[in-house]
Design an enzyme around this catalytic site. Structure first.
Site: not given
Length: 522
Positions: A191, A312, A406
């Site tokens: 990320s 995600e 995610h």
């Protein structure tokens, strides 16, 4: 904590540290790589730590950078420990063999958290498993939020990224003493950590410090300076102070964090809005790192492992019931997604034709995911065939609604899916064989540059980690991305708006979407 006089001792450039032996590996926690970034050092580039006499105990995690807590909706899924103290520029080392002669591969981990949250103390990031498998693992704390990425007229840009560079230099100078090979360093992040990795591998000042890189769910990118500046100005307005580093340095730290959290409430990947990010600074980041990596000579000798999770967006939309709200907003949400991605109606129509049973939230989420993540990583792989490896993590969480969201892959990369903090996102009973497969691929990549599947080429191979045995899929997995190929790009309007909407209708739709979602989050 009382020092364990039987633990391993290693000399660093600033003094000796004593670690612990834990389950067959040596662990050193909380080692300073830079001085505390407060007082006269606040908002300034990192400086070396003060040397110490004797042997410093390295048995506990060091202080974490100042950060607001996750809100209730996200806190149920994401762990984020807080360790009090100012000495937050520290790192941890796990090694199977401390000593000069081992020359083992090294993996340096940069945590995610939108550059506002996270730390190296999250139990999911336990580096013992890498050390167990012959890789020296280093995890890093760095400045976050306004302390690390605020944009001020009286302070240098990107101090948090400069912290990471200082940690990399520490590794280059010191890791041999911990059994590592400074010439075989893999920089890895997820990320915001992956975005940082992308900036560092393109940075002229980091050349020679990195041999390979892993970008998990984050592309090389920079934020618009005006977008970051608006974040600072809005904080300054609430605090009733000038938007300068000098004025911010005088504000109570807890008040600063509360204000940052309030102003950044709508700064999610789907909603956009003002947020902290890495900016082009003419120095450490001389240009957009994605462009530098694609059309320049930056990091041409660095191998890349890059990927994403299948769903995600579900971590951005499921907490707090945002999936249902976006579904109810229908056309308004689609208009917001088009504004966010700078496309016209052709793209959502293409997604609808490929996924006729998907709800609006799924279409919006996947559009934004592809725009922000998959398309940039594909472009980077296309520019570097033969040295790039791509993957998709597709195993769905056992918790309702999350899918392969995610951050779900982190417990599998670290082979820590059995810790309670991993179960917060994955649920109970994550398959150990999938942990072993994914973790082994990362170990192989750090050691040899080959994770175990075909490098990117014209056949577009993507390794799929899901319920069964990991396998490689080819071109048809990119059907969603093909929708963008023939769609005209809508010109971006003036940067004064939070959402760079291509017209009054879309701008109005975006504002309504943000108001609706904001009301829900309150």
């Amino acid at each position: 904590m009382t020092a364990d006089l039987t633990g391993p001792v290693v000399m660093t450039p600033h003094g000796a540290v004593r670690g612990r032996y834990e389950r067959g590996v040596a662990v050193f926690r909380g080692i300073p790589y830079a001085a505390p970034p407060f007082g006269r050092r606040r908002f300034r580039p990192p400086e070396p730590p003060e040397p110490w006499d004797g042997v410093r105990d390295a048995g506990s995690f060091g202080s974490t950078a100042p950060k607001p807590p996750y809100t209730g909706a996200f806190a149920q899924y994401l762990a984020d420990p807080v360790v009090a103290g100012d000495d937050c520029l520290n790192l941890n080392v796990w090694t199977p063999e401390p000593g000069q002669g081992a020359r083992l591969p090294v993996l340096v981990w940069l945590h995610g958290g939108a550059l506002t949250r996270g730390s190296s103390a999250v139990p999911v990031y336990d580096g013992r498993t890498f050390a167990r498998d012959g890789v020296v693992c280093v995890s890093v704390n760095y400045r976050l939020g306004v302390e690390g990425y605020g944009l001020f007229p009286d302070a240098p840009c990107n101090p948090g990224l400069r912290d990471q560079l200082a940690a990399l230099r520490w590794v280059h100078e010191t890791i041999t003493a911990f059994g590592g090979d400074p010439g075989n360093v893999t920089l890895c992040g997820q990320s915001a950590g992956a975005i940082s990795v992308g900036a560092l591998i393109a940075a002229p000042q980091a050349q020679g410090l990195i041999r390979r890189a892993v970008l998990q769910s984050g592309p090389p990118e920079v934020s618009e300076r005006d977008k970051v500046r608006r974040m600072v100005r809005r904080m300054a307005t609430r605090l009733r102070i000038p938007a300068t580093a000098g004025a911010f340095a005088d504000v109570d730290r807890d008040l600063l964090l509360r204000t940052q959290a309030e102003v950044g409430r709508l700064s999610s990947p789907v909603l956009g809005g003002p947020a902290f990010g890495i900016v082009v600074d003419g120095d450490l980041v001389p240009r957009d790192p994605l462009k530098a990596l694609i059309d320049g000579q930056a990091a041409r000798d660095i191998g890349l492992l890059m990927g994403w999770t299948r769903d995600e967006y579900r971590l951005w939309l499921v907490p707090g019931g945002l999936m249902e709200r976006v579904d109810r907003l229908g056309p308004v949400a689609l208009a917001g997604a088009m504004a966010r991605c700078h496309v016209g109606h052709e793209v959502p129509r293409g997604y609808r034709s490929l996924h006729p049973e998907a709800g609006t939230a799924e279409i919006v989420g996947q559009m934004v995911t592809d725009h922000l993540l998959r398309i940039p990583l594909h472009r980077l792989a296309d520019a570097r065939p033969g040295s790039s490896y791509l993957y998709e993590f597709a195993w769905p969480s056992r918790l309702p609604g999350l899918g392969a969201c995610h951050a779900l892959e982190l417990g599998f990369v670290f082979d820590t899916a059995d810790v309670p903090e991993s179960a917060k996102l994955a649920g109970e009973g994550a398959p150990q064989e999938l942990c072993e497969a994914m973790h082994t691929a990362w170990v192989r990549f750090a050691a040899t540059g080959d994770p175990g599947w075909q490098a990117w080429d014209a056949t577009r191979p993507v390794r799929i980690f899901d319920d069964g045995v990991p396998h490689t899929a080819y071109g048809p997995r990119d059907a969603d991305l093909a929708v963008w190929a023939t769609a005209p790009t809508v010109p971006e309007p003036a940067p004064a708006a939070d959402f760079r909407a291509p017209g009054a209708e879309l701008a109005s739709a975006v504002r309504r979407l943000r108001r609706s979602v904001g009301a829900l989050r309150r």
